[in-house]
Motif scaffolding. Structure first.
Motif, short mmCIF file in Angstrom:
data_model
loop_
_atom_site.label_atom_id
_atom_site.label_comp_id
_atom_site.label_asym_id
_atom_site.label_seq_id
_atom_site.Cartn_x
_atom_site.Cartn_y
_atom_site.Cartn_z
N LEU A 67 -32.48 29.49 -46.03
CA LEU A 67 -31.54 30.93 -44.59
C LEU A 67 -30.71 30.00 -44.38
CD1 LEU A 67 -34.04 33.31 -43.73
CD2 LEU A 67 -32.42 33.71 -45.31
N SER A 68 -30.98 28.63 -43.70
CA SER A 68 -30.26 27.50 -42.62
C SER A 68 -29.48 27.15 -43.84
CB SER A 68 -31.79 26.89 -42.05
OG SER A 68 -32.35 26.93 -41.68
N MET A 69 -29.49 26.76 -45.08
CA MET A 69 -28.18 26.12 -45.95
C MET A 69 -27.58 27.36 -46.17
SD MET A 69 -28.78 23.32 -46.65
CE MET A 69 -28.25 23.21 -44.52
N SER A 70 -27.90 28.17 -46.33
CA SER A 70 -26.62 29.80 -46.25
C SER A 70 -25.72 30.09 -45.50
CB SER A 70 -27.74 30.93 -46.58
OG SER A 70 -28.38 30.34 -48.01
N ALA A 71 -26.58 29.45 -43.78
CA ALA A 71 -25.67 30.01 -42.27
C ALA A 71 -24.06 29.78 -42.80
CB ALA A 71 -26.27 29.90 -41.60
N ASP A 72 -23.61 28.62 -42.70
CA ASP A 72 -22.39 28.39 -43.13
C ASP A 72 -21.51 29.12 -43.94
OD1 ASP A 72 -23.30 26.77 -45.27
OD2 ASP A 72 -22.44 24.69 -44.53
N ALA A 73 -22.26 29.20 -44.67
CA ALA A 73 -21.08 30.09 -45.97
C ALA A 73 -21.57 31.83 -45.88
CB ALA A 73 -22.40 30.34 -47.75
N PHE A 74 -22.48 31.87 -45.18
CA PHE A 74 -22.41 33.52 -44.60
C PHE A 74 -21.08 33.63 -43.44
CE2 PHE A 74 -23.28 36.61 -41.26
CZ PHE A 74 -23.46 37.65 -41.93
N ALA A 75 -20.78 32.50 -42.52
CA ALA A 75 -20.55 32.36 -41.65
C ALA A 75 -18.67 32.47 -41.74
CB ALA A 75 -20.53 31.60 -40.64
N ALA A 76 -18.58 31.56 -43.25
CA ALA A 76 -17.17 31.86 -44.08
C ALA A 76 -16.81 33.44 -44.31
CB ALA A 76 -17.30 30.59 -44.91
N ALA A 77 -18.26 33.87 -45.12
CA ALA A 77 -18.03 35.14 -45.89
C ALA A 77 -17.56 36.25 -44.41
CB ALA A 77 -18.95 35.53 -46.70
N VAL A 78 -18.45 36.24 -44.33
CA VAL A 78 -18.01 37.31 -42.84
C VAL A 78 -16.44 37.13 -42.41
CG1 VAL A 78 -18.70 37.69 -40.28
CG2 VAL A 78 -20.57 37.25 -41.63
N GLY A 79 -15.76 35.71 -41.56
CA GLY A 79 -14.35 35.52 -41.81
C GLY A 79 -13.48 35.76 -42.81
N ARG A 80 -13.86 35.52 -44.07
CA ARG A 80 -13.08 36.36 -44.87
C ARG A 80 -13.05 37.45 -45.39
NH1 ARG A 80 -11.85 32.73 -49.57
NH2 ARG A 80 -11.27 34.05 -51.04
N GLY A 81 -14.08 38.00 -45.15
CA GLY A 81 -14.44 39.74 -45.15
C GLY A 81 -13.46 40.19 -43.98
N ALA A 82 -13.72 39.60 -42.75
CA ALA A 82 -12.94 40.30 -41.28
C ALA A 82 -11.77 40.44 -41.70
CB ALA A 82 -13.06 39.39 -40.40
N ALA A 83 -10.71 39.87 -42.82
CA ALA A 83 -9.61 39.62 -42.55
C ALA A 83 -8.94 41.08 -44.79
CB ALA A 83 -9.22 37.80 -43.02
N HIS A 84 -10.18 40.34 -44.75
CA HIS A 84 -10.52 41.42 -46.62
C HIS A 84 -11.24 42.15 -46.69
CE1 HIS A 84 -6.24 38.45 -46.48
NE2 HIS A 84 -7.81 37.60 -47.42
N ARG A 85 -10.82 43.53 -46.57
CA ARG A 85 -12.04 44.16 -46.92
C ARG A 85 -12.03 44.36 -48.42
NH1 ARG A 85 -16.45 46.25 -45.30
NH2 ARG A 85 -17.17 48.32 -45.85
#
Length: 190
Positions: free
Chosen positions: A11-29
């Motif tokens: 979960l810790s190693m995935s957190a930054d990828a999750f954060a990047a994905a949230v940002g990417r998803g926020a801009a492009h649904r």
């Protein structure tokens, strides 16, 4: 390493990828298929990088065997501190958080950028004699799932939620490093 520790590490190693994905998803649904494709790219790269780090760590392990637990702690603490630092920085707007280019190369570059810390953790894991294949598979699968979810819910929750995940991931990594150090020093039973 216990299954619980592997889960927390994943979960810790995935957190930054999750954060990047949230940002990417926020801009492009994204559609579900696009989100899963991005999750697969992130997951595969996130699974490979600890294997690379672990291989490099094995080369150095014999040279520093007496202080290996300190090295593992230092690496995990450094990565965790960086994640906490990133988590405490002000949240970016959706336009700032999303990559400028949405192509495959931009996706791969983002995945590599978010997985560098997993290589450092892999180096540390080489010093404590863990089954890297199980850990790498767990990190990869967890990253795939969280990145896919992050892409799909990014627009709804915004980039701020990703910052919180990164902050918690950093705290967890420092905790795992401290646990490894405490067990190897005999401060707690392991």
């Amino acid at each position: 390493m216990t299954p619980g520790a592997i889960a927390v590490l994943s979960l810790s190693m995935s957190a930054d990828a999750f954060a990047a994905a949230v940002g990417r998803g926020a801009a492009h649904r994204p559609a579900v298929v696009q989100a899963m494709r991005a999750g697969l790219v992130f997951g595969v790269i996130e699974a490979i990088t600890p294997l690379i780090g672990w291989s490099l760590g094995l080369i150095a392990a014999g040279l520093i065997e007496k202080i290996d637990h300190w090295v593992a702690f230092a690496l995990l603490a450094a990565v965790g501190a960086r994640m906490i630092w990133e988590g405490l920085k002000p949240a970016e707007t959706a336009e700032d958080a999303a990559p400028r280019r949405a192509g495959a190369w931009a996706l791969v570059a983002t995945a590599i950028g978010t997985s560098i810390d997993a290589a450092a953790v892999g180096v540390g894991l080489a010093f404590i004699g863990v089954n890297i294949w199980i850990i790498a598979a767990s990190i990869g699968f967890t990253t795939f799932v969280l990145t896919t979810i992050g892409m799909l819910i990014g627009k709804a929750v915004g980039a701020r939620f990703g910052k919180t995940a990164e902050l918690l991931g950093g705290v967890a990594l420092i905790g795992i490093g401290a646990l490894i150090l405490a067990e190897h020093m005999g401060w707690i039973g392991g």
